[in-house]
Design an enzyme around this catalytic site. Structure first.
Site, PDB file in Angstrom:
ATOM      1  N   GLY A 155       0.827  -1.219   0.000  1.00 14.30           N
ATOM      2  CA  GLY A 155       0.000   0.000   0.000  1.00 14.30           C
ATOM      3  C   GLY A 155       0.850   1.253   0.000  1.00 14.30           C
ATOM      4  N   ALA A 156       1.843   1.294  -0.896  1.00 14.91           N
ATOM      5  CA  ALA A 156       2.790   2.430  -0.893  1.00 14.91           C
ATOM      6  C   ALA A 156       2.496   3.432  -2.005  1.00 14.91           C
ATOM      7  CB  ALA A 156       4.221   1.916  -0.988  1.00 14.91           C
ATOM      8  N   LYS A 213      -7.182  -4.047  13.434  1.00 10.89           N
ATOM      9  CA  LYS A 213      -5.902  -3.504  13.907  1.00 10.89           C
ATOM     10  C   LYS A 213      -5.487  -4.133  15.241  1.00 10.89           C
ATOM     11  CE  LYS A 213      -5.027  -0.782  10.432  1.00 10.89           C
ATOM     12  NZ  LYS A 213      -3.840  -0.996   9.589  1.00 10.89           N
ATOM     13  N   TYR A 251     -12.632  -1.951  11.694  1.00  9.47           N
ATOM     14  CA  TYR A 251     -11.255  -1.446  11.614  1.00  9.47           C
ATOM     15  C   TYR A 251     -10.486  -1.723  12.917  1.00  9.47           C
ATOM     16  CZ  TYR A 251      -7.523   1.969  10.706  1.00  9.47           C
ATOM     17  OH  TYR A 251      -6.303   2.591  10.518  1.00  9.47           O
ATOM     18  N   ALA A 252     -11.123  -1.411  14.054  1.00  7.41           N
ATOM     19  CA  ALA A 252     -10.464  -1.625  15.350  1.00  7.41           C
ATOM     20  C   ALA A 252     -10.173  -3.110  15.561  1.00  7.41           C
ATOM     21  CB  ALA A 252     -11.321  -1.071  16.481  1.00  7.41           C
ATOM     22  N   ASN A 280      -3.068  -7.458  -4.830  1.00  4.18           N
ATOM     23  CA  ASN A 280      -4.107  -7.269  -3.813  1.00  4.18           C
ATOM     24  C   ASN A 280      -3.718  -8.122  -2.605  1.00  4.18           C
ATOM     25  OD1 ASN A 280      -6.345  -7.371  -2.196  1.00  4.18           O
ATOM     26  ND2 ASN A 280      -7.778  -7.857  -3.837  1.00  4.18           N
ATOM     27  N   VAL A 281      -3.329  -7.477  -1.516  1.00  4.86           N
ATOM     28  CA  VAL A 281      -2.790  -8.242  -0.381  1.00  4.86           C
ATOM     29  C   VAL A 281      -3.827  -9.164   0.271  1.00  4.86           C
ATOM     30  CG1 VAL A 281      -0.929  -6.613   0.151  1.00  4.86           C
ATOM     31  CG2 VAL A 281      -3.150  -6.380   1.311  1.00  4.86           C
TER      32      VAL A 281
HETATM   33  P1  NAP Z   1      -4.304   5.758   2.242  1.00  8.91           P
HETATM   34  O1  NAP Z   1      -3.616   7.021   1.844  1.00  8.91           O
HETATM   35  O2  NAP Z   1      -5.731   5.548   1.916  1.00  8.91           O
HETATM   36  O3  NAP Z   1      -3.410   4.566   1.670  1.00  8.91           O
HETATM   37  C1  NAP Z   1      -3.833   3.242   1.724  1.00  8.91           C
HETATM   38  C2  NAP Z   1      -2.918   2.424   0.855  1.00  8.91           C
HETATM   39  O4  NAP Z   1      -3.315   1.051   0.969  1.00  8.91           O
HETATM   40  C3  NAP Z   1      -2.986   2.799  -0.617  1.00  8.91           C
HETATM   41  O5  NAP Z   1      -1.677   2.847  -1.136  1.00  8.91           O
HETATM   42  C4  NAP Z   1      -3.763   1.647  -1.238  1.00  8.91           C
HETATM   43  O6  NAP Z   1      -3.327   1.349  -2.560  1.00  8.91           O
HETATM   44  C5  NAP Z   1      -3.370   0.498  -0.328  1.00  8.91           C
HETATM   45  N1  NAP Z   1      -4.310  -0.606  -0.405  1.00  8.91           N
HETATM   46  C6  NAP Z   1      -5.621  -0.626  -0.094  1.00  8.91           C
HETATM   47  N2  NAP Z   1      -6.136  -1.842  -0.328  1.00  8.91           N
HETATM   48  C7  NAP Z   1      -5.117  -2.621  -0.777  1.00  8.91           C
HETATM   49  C8  NAP Z   1      -5.016  -3.980  -1.165  1.00  8.91           C
HETATM   50  N3  NAP Z   1      -6.071  -4.790  -1.156  1.00  8.91           N
HETATM   51  N4  NAP Z   1      -3.806  -4.443  -1.570  1.00  8.91           N
HETATM   52  C9  NAP Z   1      -2.728  -3.633  -1.604  1.00  8.91           C
HETATM   53  N5  NAP Z   1      -2.769  -2.333  -1.238  1.00  8.91           N
HETATM   54  C10 NAP Z   1      -3.956  -1.837  -0.826  1.00  8.91           C
HETATM   55  O7  NAP Z   1      -4.237   5.536   3.829  1.00  8.91           O
HETATM   56  P2  NAP Z   1      -3.107   5.848   4.929  1.00  8.91           P
HETATM   57  O8  NAP Z   1      -3.698   6.791   5.897  1.00  8.91           O
HETATM   58  O9  NAP Z   1      -1.808   6.145   4.295  1.00  8.91           O
HETATM   59  O10 NAP Z   1      -3.042   4.422   5.660  1.00  8.91           O
HETATM   60  C11 NAP Z   1      -1.918   3.585   5.629  1.00  8.91           C
HETATM   61  C12 NAP Z   1      -1.981   2.622   6.807  1.00  8.91           C
HETATM   62  O11 NAP Z   1      -1.915   3.364   8.032  1.00  8.91           O
HETATM   63  C13 NAP Z   1      -3.265   1.808   6.874  1.00  8.91           C
HETATM   64  O12 NAP Z   1      -2.976   0.504   7.318  1.00  8.91           O
HETATM   65  C14 NAP Z   1      -4.084   2.540   7.916  1.00  8.91           C
HETATM   66  O13 NAP Z   1      -5.015   1.709   8.529  1.00  8.91           O
HETATM   67  C15 NAP Z   1      -2.979   2.974   8.870  1.00  8.91           C
HETATM   68  N6  NAP Z   1      -3.380   4.082   9.739  1.00  8.91           N
HETATM   69  C16 NAP Z   1      -3.708   5.295   9.226  1.00  8.91           C
HETATM   70  C17 NAP Z   1      -4.077   6.318  10.077  1.00  8.91           C
HETATM   71  C18 NAP Z   1      -4.453   7.684   9.579  1.00  8.91           C
HETATM   72  O14 NAP Z   1      -4.912   8.493  10.390  1.00  8.91           O
HETATM   73  N7  NAP Z   1      -4.275   8.012   8.314  1.00  8.91           N
HETATM   74  C19 NAP Z   1      -4.114   6.084  11.454  1.00  8.91           C
HETATM   75  C20 NAP Z   1      -3.770   4.842  11.952  1.00  8.91           C
HETATM   76  C21 NAP Z   1      -3.389   3.843  11.080  1.00  8.91           C
HETATM   77  P3  NAP Z   1      -4.306   1.409  -3.860  1.00  8.91           P
HETATM   78  O15 NAP Z   1      -4.919   2.786  -3.859  1.00  8.91           O
HETATM   79  O16 NAP Z   1      -3.374   1.138  -4.975  1.00  8.91           O
HETATM   80  O17 NAP Z   1      -5.317   0.335  -3.641  1.00  8.91           O
END
Ligand code: NAP
Length: 246
Positions: free
Chosen positions: A11-12, A158, A154-155, A62-63
């Protein structure tokens, strides 16, 4: 610090994962940028890394797909010979109160956030055991520690990531592989941009440091855990949340 290391970040293509990929590349790692749907975002991330003098490749997978993860690990090990760092960052939200939450939204979140983390570790652990080294970093969330109304799926996913992290840490420690989790609080990305200004303001009120995190706040901790400076740390959950969880 990470020269000659190969890192896979799931998810990068955007947000936290993109910043983690950038930071690991700045430290010298060759970074594989995994994405699911956003090829343009992944290519853009690669371009940014290369413009900063780093090395990267992109890989669609797709993970949540067990077999696709197996194929990804086989391909990557064939191509690069080793994978030293795995960051399980891919994640989604499908928020709703429990009485309104659809089964498909529960399943989708669990399948990507938790099963996706299982899938990659499941298919890379044999290779890391052979290497007798490896750093696995799973991105959890403050929601998985404290719970959060509207985020049952989600909770749960995680919190599951934390249980998986500790169990993997115990299973893999004897071969020099460390497994840790990072639990961000609210971070300014696509995931939180959908929140209304009122919700964001209320969220800030729960953060002792009084602000949302930056993607670099998370990426710096991941880079530390991926480095040899963290060789004696395993099975830990590091909160990077401005003090929400204390
Ligand atoms: P984001 O900008 O929406 O990024 C999510 C990433 O996950 C995207 O690159 C997306 O890629 C990828 N993804 C989604 N479904 C996928 C799948 N099936 N296979 C492979 N890749 C997939 O969100 P973010 O805020 O950066 O979140 C990143 C991580 O941090 C997540 O695990 C999230 O739960 C965690 N997190 C975020 C926050 C926050 O406040 N933002 C807080 C706590 C934890 P595609 O678009 O290519 O699908």
């Amino acid at each position: 610090m990470l020269e000659n290391k190969v890192a896979l970040v799931t998810g990068a293509s955007s947000g936290i994962g993109r910043e983690i990929a950038r930071t690991l590349a700045k430290e010298g790692a060759f970074v594989i940028i995994n994405y699911n749907g956003s090829q343009a975002g992944a290519e853009e991330a690669k371009g940014i890394i290369e413009s900063e003098g780093g090395k990267a490749a992109v890989y669609q997978c797709n993970v949540s797909d067990f077999d696709a993860c197996e194929a990804m690990m086989k391909d990557l090990v064939k191509e690069y010979g080793h994978i030293d760092i795995l960051v399980n960052n891919a994640g989604i939200t499908r928020d709703n109160l429990i009485m309104k939450m659809k089964e498909e939204d529960f399943d989708a979140v669990l399948n990507i956030n938790l099963k996706g983390t299982f899938n990659t570790i499941r298919h890379l652990s044999r290779q890391m055991l052979k290497q007798r080294s490896g750093k696995i970093i799973n991105i959890s969330s403050v929601s998985g520690i404290l719970g959060n109304a509207g985020q049952a799926n989600y909770a749960a996913s995680k919190a599951g990531v934390i249980g998986l992290t500790k169990t993997m840490a115990r299973e893999l420690a004897s071969r020099g592989i460390t497994v840790n989790a990072v639990a961000p609080g609210f971070v300014d990305t696509k995931m939180t941009q959908v929140l209304s200004e009122d919700v964001k303001k209320a969220a800030c009120g729960q953060i002792p440091l009084g602000r949302f995190g930056k993607t670099s706040d998370i990426a710096n901790v991941v880079a530390f855990l991926a480095s040899e400076k963290a060789d004696y740390i395993t099975g830990q959950v590091i909160s990077v949340d401005g003090g929400m969880n204390m």
